[in-house]
Design an enzyme around this catalytic site. Structure first.
Site, short mmCIF file in Angstrom:
data_model
loop_
_atom_site.label_atom_id
_atom_site.label_comp_id
_atom_site.label_asym_id
_atom_site.label_seq_id
_atom_site.Cartn_x
_atom_site.Cartn_y
_atom_site.Cartn_z
N LYS A 231 0.82 -1.38 0.01
CA LYS A 231 -0.09 0.19 -0.01
C LYS A 231 0.73 1.29 0.04
O LYS A 231 2.06 1.34 0.43
CB LYS A 231 -0.96 0.15 1.19
CG LYS A 231 -2.11 -1.06 1.41
CD LYS A 231 -2.68 -0.73 2.74
CE LYS A 231 -3.82 -2.06 2.80
NZ LYS A 231 -4.81 -1.64 1.89
N ASP A 242 -8.19 -3.17 10.27
CA ASP A 242 -8.56 -4.17 9.10
C ASP A 242 -9.06 -5.28 9.72
O ASP A 242 -9.59 -6.05 8.91
CB ASP A 242 -7.19 -4.05 8.14
CG ASP A 242 -7.72 -4.47 6.97
OD1 ASP A 242 -8.88 -3.83 6.50
OD2 ASP A 242 -7.05 -5.14 6.04
N ASP A 301 -2.73 -7.47 -1.87
CA ASP A 301 -3.60 -6.61 -1.05
C ASP A 301 -4.96 -6.98 -1.03
O ASP A 301 -5.97 -6.16 -0.23
CB ASP A 301 -3.28 -5.01 -1.45
CG ASP A 301 -3.90 -4.15 -0.69
OD1 ASP A 301 -4.05 -4.52 0.62
OD2 ASP A 301 -4.08 -3.18 -0.87
N ARG A 305 -10.25 -11.52 1.46
CA ARG A 305 -11.17 -12.55 0.74
C ARG A 305 -10.34 -14.04 1.01
O ARG A 305 -10.99 -15.18 1.02
CB ARG A 305 -11.42 -12.47 -0.55
CG ARG A 305 -10.22 -12.22 -1.55
CD ARG A 305 -10.66 -11.54 -2.44
NE ARG A 305 -10.72 -9.88 -2.58
CZ ARG A 305 -11.08 -9.13 -3.29
NH1 ARG A 305 -11.29 -9.57 -4.69
NH2 ARG A 305 -11.18 -7.90 -2.81
#
Length: 450
Positions: A231, A242, A301, A305
């Site tokens: 990032k 997060d 990143d 998932r």
């Protein structure tokens, strides 16, 4: 959190506020015996939460901060007014700062009703509200905790400690050895770049007589650098939050048990750190998840998932729930689509979607149902593997379509809270930092099955 008392009489020496006309949350100097007059707007649920929050903030920022505050409810307050005002007060004065000198805070709020007969009813209402607010507060605390302290082991220990104080909830923590033996390839890939190995947090609430079973899965990335697809430096510090989805799941499970709701709940939080090292997973890797499905990695990143896929398959096959809800700060695309105050809801089942929307309205959290666009389903299909992790296109939609590949036809809802999980400004009962968003919705959702 502050203590809330209900009484039909004032206590001497404690400043008093009154609720009146004016913009919701507007606090003015009061007349006579009243130190403050707080605007309640048009009297909507959000207006009352805003008023409660504004009163506590005003008392804490006053030149002479008050340890206790009283507020006149008016001649005929209803239960919802009491509930929303209390919720705003409980959450609006929230402060999180790692310091040796905490700022002054209101300790007690006294709600004053002119009717002695109403006191027991209002106390019962406030008791339930307190559990919901405690869930949001716990979720805020977990998400706000700095990541030099908060790694997967810390989060697992915190979850154990929280549910250890609640009757009827059991915690099981699975370490990296167990994850490897069971084939949790997504979690191991994401956590491979960190010196702190991943953990799967498993919480079980099994009340007697419960006929429905809800599986909650929360993303638990305790820090996300982006991995090799790193990032930008600007904003990376916010990635301590997060794991806000996992925090909401842990907090909601505790509250569900404290309230004694008659629904079976299994909660899973796949916790990992996504960092950069020689052990980091790479774009182009093929990862085998729990259950055998394989994923072609496009972007390291898009790690959330990856860990959710493992947990979803494990939870569905191991526990056979009636419905599944996952919660995650998953995509920046959802922030673009819905802004910073509304969560995205994707669902394969209309009844489950309706329950989530109703639960959110009851909790005071806004959701908007998003489409699972079949036109983009083929984009998730892989060339090197069964599925592609990040195929491009509408990011929130394709992320949801990816996760759908792992739910095996069970009624499923995906809650993308990338926008409302953290706040930059103060509004209503929200303060800057982690918001605890989704925790209250999950509790109300569980209540709909009880």
């Amino acid at each position: 959190m502050i203590d809330i008392e209900v009484s039909d009489s004032r206590r001497r020496g404690i400043p008093v506020a009154t609720l009146g006309s004016g913009k919701a949350g507007e606090v003015r100097d009061g007349d006579g015996d009243f130190r403050w007059q707080v605007g309640a707007g048009e009297g909507s649920a959000q207006d009352w939460r805003t008023a409660g929050a504004a009163l506590v903030r005003a008392a804490q920022s006053d030149g002479q901060p008050a340890n206790a505050v009283q507020v006149e409810l008016g001649p005929e307050p209803d239960g919802q007014t009491v509930a929303e005002l209390a919720m705003g007060a409980l959450l609006g004065g929230y402060q999180f700062k790692v310091t040796a000198a905490p700022a002054p805070a209101v300790r007690t709020l006294r709600l004053l009703t002119p009717h002695e007969r109403a006191v027991p009813e209002y106390e019962k209402i406030v008791g339930r509200v307190r559990e919901l607010a405690a869930a949001a507060t716990l979720a805020r605390d977990l998400a706000n905790s700095p990541s030099n302290i908060k790694n997967p082991q810390w989060l697992a220990a915190a979850a154990e400690r929280v549910v250890g104080e609640v009757s009827g909830v059991r915690a099981t923590i699975h370490d990296e050895k167990w994850l490897a033996e069971q084939g949790f390839g997504g979690m191991l890939a994401v956590g491979g770049g960190s010196a702190s190995p991943p953990r799967l947090i498993e919480l079980a609430y099994r009340p007697r007589g419960a006929s429905r079973h809800l599986l909650l899965v929360g993303k638990g990335i305790t820090f996300d650098s982006g991995g090799l697809s790193i990032k930008p430096a600007e904003g990376m510090h916010l990635m301590r939050t997060d794991m806000a989805g996992g925090a909401a799941v842990i907090a909601a499970t505790s509250a569900i048990a404290r309230l004694g709701l008659g629904v079976r709940v299994t909660a899973l939080v796949p916790a990992a750190e996504n960092l950069v090292s020689g052990g980091s997973y790479r774009p182009g890797d093929v990862v085998r998840h729990y259950g055998g499905m394989t994923t072609e990695v496009s972007n390291t990143d898009a790690e959330g998932r990856m860990v959710l896929a493992d947990a979803l398959v494990y939870g569905i096959r191991r526990f056979r729930p009636d419905a599944v809800v996952d919660v995650a700060t998953l995509t920046g695309a959802m922030k673009v689509a819905l802004g910073l105050r509304t969560g995205g809801l994707f669902a394969t089942d209309d009844d489950l979607a309706a329950r989530v929307l109703a639960a959110g309205e009851q909790a005071g959290e806004a959701w908007w149902r998003m489409p699972l666009l079949e036109d983009h389903a083929d984009a998730v299909r892989g060339q090197l593997a069964d599925v592609r992790q990040a195929p491009g296109g509408p990011g929130g939609v394709t992320a949801a379509l990816f996760l759908r590949e792992f739910v095996d036809g069970v009624p499923w809802a995906h809650l993308d809270i990338a926008g409302p999980a953290r706040a930059e400004t103060t509004y209503a009962e929200v303060v800057p930092g982690a918001t605890g968003f989704a925790a209250r919705t999950l509790v109300e959702l569980a209540a709909s099955y009880a």
